[in-house]
Design a protein around this motif. Structure first.
Motif, short mmCIF file in Angstrom:
data_model
loop_
_atom_site.label_atom_id
_atom_site.label_comp_id
_atom_site.label_asym_id
_atom_site.label_seq_id
_atom_site.Cartn_x
_atom_site.Cartn_y
_atom_site.Cartn_z
N LEU A 113 39.76 -4.01 2.41
CA LEU A 113 39.65 -4.62 3.73
C LEU A 113 38.70 -3.85 4.67
O LEU A 113 37.50 -3.92 4.51
CB LEU A 113 41.03 -4.82 4.36
CG LEU A 113 41.97 -5.70 3.52
CD1 LEU A 113 43.34 -5.80 4.19
CD2 LEU A 113 41.41 -7.08 3.26
N TYR A 114 39.24 -3.13 5.65
CA TYR A 114 38.39 -2.47 6.65
C TYR A 114 37.93 -1.08 6.23
O TYR A 114 37.20 -0.43 6.95
CB TYR A 114 39.15 -2.36 7.99
CG TYR A 114 39.37 -3.71 8.62
CD1 TYR A 114 38.43 -4.25 9.48
CD2 TYR A 114 40.50 -4.46 8.33
CE1 TYR A 114 38.62 -5.49 10.05
CE2 TYR A 114 40.70 -5.71 8.88
CZ TYR A 114 39.75 -6.22 9.75
OH TYR A 114 39.93 -7.46 10.29
N ASP A 115 38.34 -0.63 5.06
CA ASP A 115 38.06 0.73 4.62
C ASP A 115 36.83 0.81 3.70
O ASP A 115 36.82 1.56 2.74
CB ASP A 115 39.30 1.30 3.90
CG ASP A 115 39.25 2.80 3.78
OD1 ASP A 115 38.56 3.45 4.58
OD2 ASP A 115 39.92 3.31 2.87
N THR A 116 35.78 0.06 4.03
CA THR A 116 34.57 0.05 3.19
C THR A 116 33.72 1.29 3.41
O THR A 116 32.79 1.52 2.66
CB THR A 116 33.70 -1.19 3.49
OG1 THR A 116 33.26 -1.13 4.85
CG2 THR A 116 34.44 -2.49 3.21
N PHE A 128 36.18 -6.65 4.47
CA PHE A 128 36.74 -7.73 3.67
C PHE A 128 37.91 -8.32 4.44
O PHE A 128 38.66 -7.61 5.10
CB PHE A 128 37.23 -7.19 2.32
CG PHE A 128 36.13 -6.85 1.38
CD1 PHE A 128 35.54 -7.83 0.60
CD2 PHE A 128 35.67 -5.56 1.26
CE1 PHE A 128 34.52 -7.53 -0.28
CE2 PHE A 128 34.65 -5.24 0.38
CZ PHE A 128 34.07 -6.23 -0.40
N LYS A 129 38.07 -9.65 4.31
CA LYS A 129 39.14 -10.31 5.05
C LYS A 129 39.76 -11.43 4.23
O LYS A 129 39.09 -12.06 3.42
CB LYS A 129 38.59 -10.92 6.35
CG LYS A 129 38.05 -9.89 7.31
CD LYS A 129 37.46 -10.53 8.54
CE LYS A 129 36.88 -9.46 9.47
NZ LYS A 129 36.20 -10.05 10.62
N ILE A 176 29.77 -9.18 7.54
CA ILE A 176 28.78 -8.16 7.90
C ILE A 176 28.45 -8.42 9.36
O ILE A 176 27.81 -9.41 9.68
CB ILE A 176 27.53 -8.29 7.01
CG1 ILE A 176 27.93 -8.20 5.53
CG2 ILE A 176 26.50 -7.22 7.38
CD1 ILE A 176 26.83 -8.61 4.57
N GLU A 177 28.90 -7.51 10.25
CA GLU A 177 28.76 -7.81 11.67
C GLU A 177 28.38 -6.63 12.54
O GLU A 177 28.94 -6.46 13.63
CB GLU A 177 30.01 -8.50 12.20
CG GLU A 177 31.33 -7.94 11.74
CD GLU A 177 32.50 -8.84 12.09
OE1 GLU A 177 32.44 -9.57 13.10
OE2 GLU A 177 33.49 -8.79 11.36
N PHE A 207 36.09 -9.17 -5.70
CA PHE A 207 35.21 -8.68 -4.64
C PHE A 207 35.23 -7.15 -4.58
O PHE A 207 34.20 -6.50 -4.45
CB PHE A 207 35.66 -9.22 -3.28
CG PHE A 207 34.68 -10.13 -2.59
CD1 PHE A 207 33.31 -9.91 -2.64
CD2 PHE A 207 35.14 -11.21 -1.85
CE1 PHE A 207 32.42 -10.75 -1.98
CE2 PHE A 207 34.27 -12.05 -1.19
CZ PHE A 207 32.90 -11.81 -1.25
N GLU A 208 36.42 -6.57 -4.64
CA GLU A 208 36.54 -5.12 -4.57
C GLU A 208 35.89 -4.44 -5.78
O GLU A 208 35.21 -3.43 -5.62
CB GLU A 208 38.01 -4.71 -4.47
CG GLU A 208 38.61 -5.00 -3.12
CD GLU A 208 40.05 -4.53 -2.99
OE1 GLU A 208 40.70 -4.22 -4.02
OE2 GLU A 208 40.54 -4.48 -1.85
N ARG A 209 36.11 -4.98 -6.98
CA ARG A 209 35.48 -4.38 -8.17
C ARG A 209 33.96 -4.42 -8.04
O ARG A 209 33.28 -3.44 -8.34
CB ARG A 209 35.93 -5.11 -9.44
CG ARG A 209 37.34 -4.72 -9.86
CD ARG A 209 37.78 -5.36 -11.18
NE ARG A 209 37.96 -6.79 -11.05
CZ ARG A 209 37.21 -7.72 -11.64
NH1 ARG A 209 36.22 -7.39 -12.42
NH2 ARG A 209 37.46 -9.01 -11.45
#
Length: 147
Positions: A28-31, A38-39, A53-54, A129-131
């Motif tokens: 999620l927010y820990d990229t 991610f949401k 992406i913001e 998505f995470e992988r």
């Protein structure tokens, strides 16, 4: 139709049931990339798993999005064949972001019979998505590497 309070209660029950069904810590927010997150999203018509992406600086947003676009074939071929890429996605408040997402339609947060399908979609899509992200994060993160 539900009252506002009933809708809120059902949303809370939905997210609690999802956490119980799939008890794991999502990225999620820990990229480790400011303003790249991610949401999960669900309403009465669709469920989505998205990468938003913001950054405030438009040029940064475009660079990150172009990096994602340069990996598009890999994402589509190996992880999420239904992913949609949108360079200029307009939020309800008028803000422009870039977004990559997958979507499940024909479901509803307010229909408990849909929950298992939504949970499965969320789990499979976010996991993919995470992988993908973990495999390519160094490239995505580094603004000095050209696309």
């Amino acid at each position: 139709m539900f009252s506002k309070a009933e809708a809120q209660k059902m949303k809370k029950e939905f997210w609690t049931a999802f956490a119980d069904a799939y008890p794991r810590k999502w990225l999620l927010y820990d990229t480790k990339i400011k303003d790249v997150t991610f949401k999960f999203y669900v309403d009465n018509k669709k469920a989505q798993v998205m990468l938003d992406i913001e950054p405030r600086e438009d040029d940064k947003r475009i660079i990150y999005f172009e990096k994602m676009e340069s990996l598009k074939n890999i994402l589509l071929d190996e992880f999420l064949p239904e992913a949609v890429f949108e360079r200029n996605f307009y939020l309800e408040n008028g803000k422009v972001i870039s977004r990559v997402w997958v979507e499940l339609t024909g479901i509803s947060l307010y229909n408990m019979a849909s929950w298992a399908a939504i949970f499965r979609f969320f789990n499979l899509s976010m996991d993919a998505f995470e992988r993908f992200f973990y495999e390519y994060e160094d490239y995505i993160r580094d603004l000095d590497i050209n696309t």
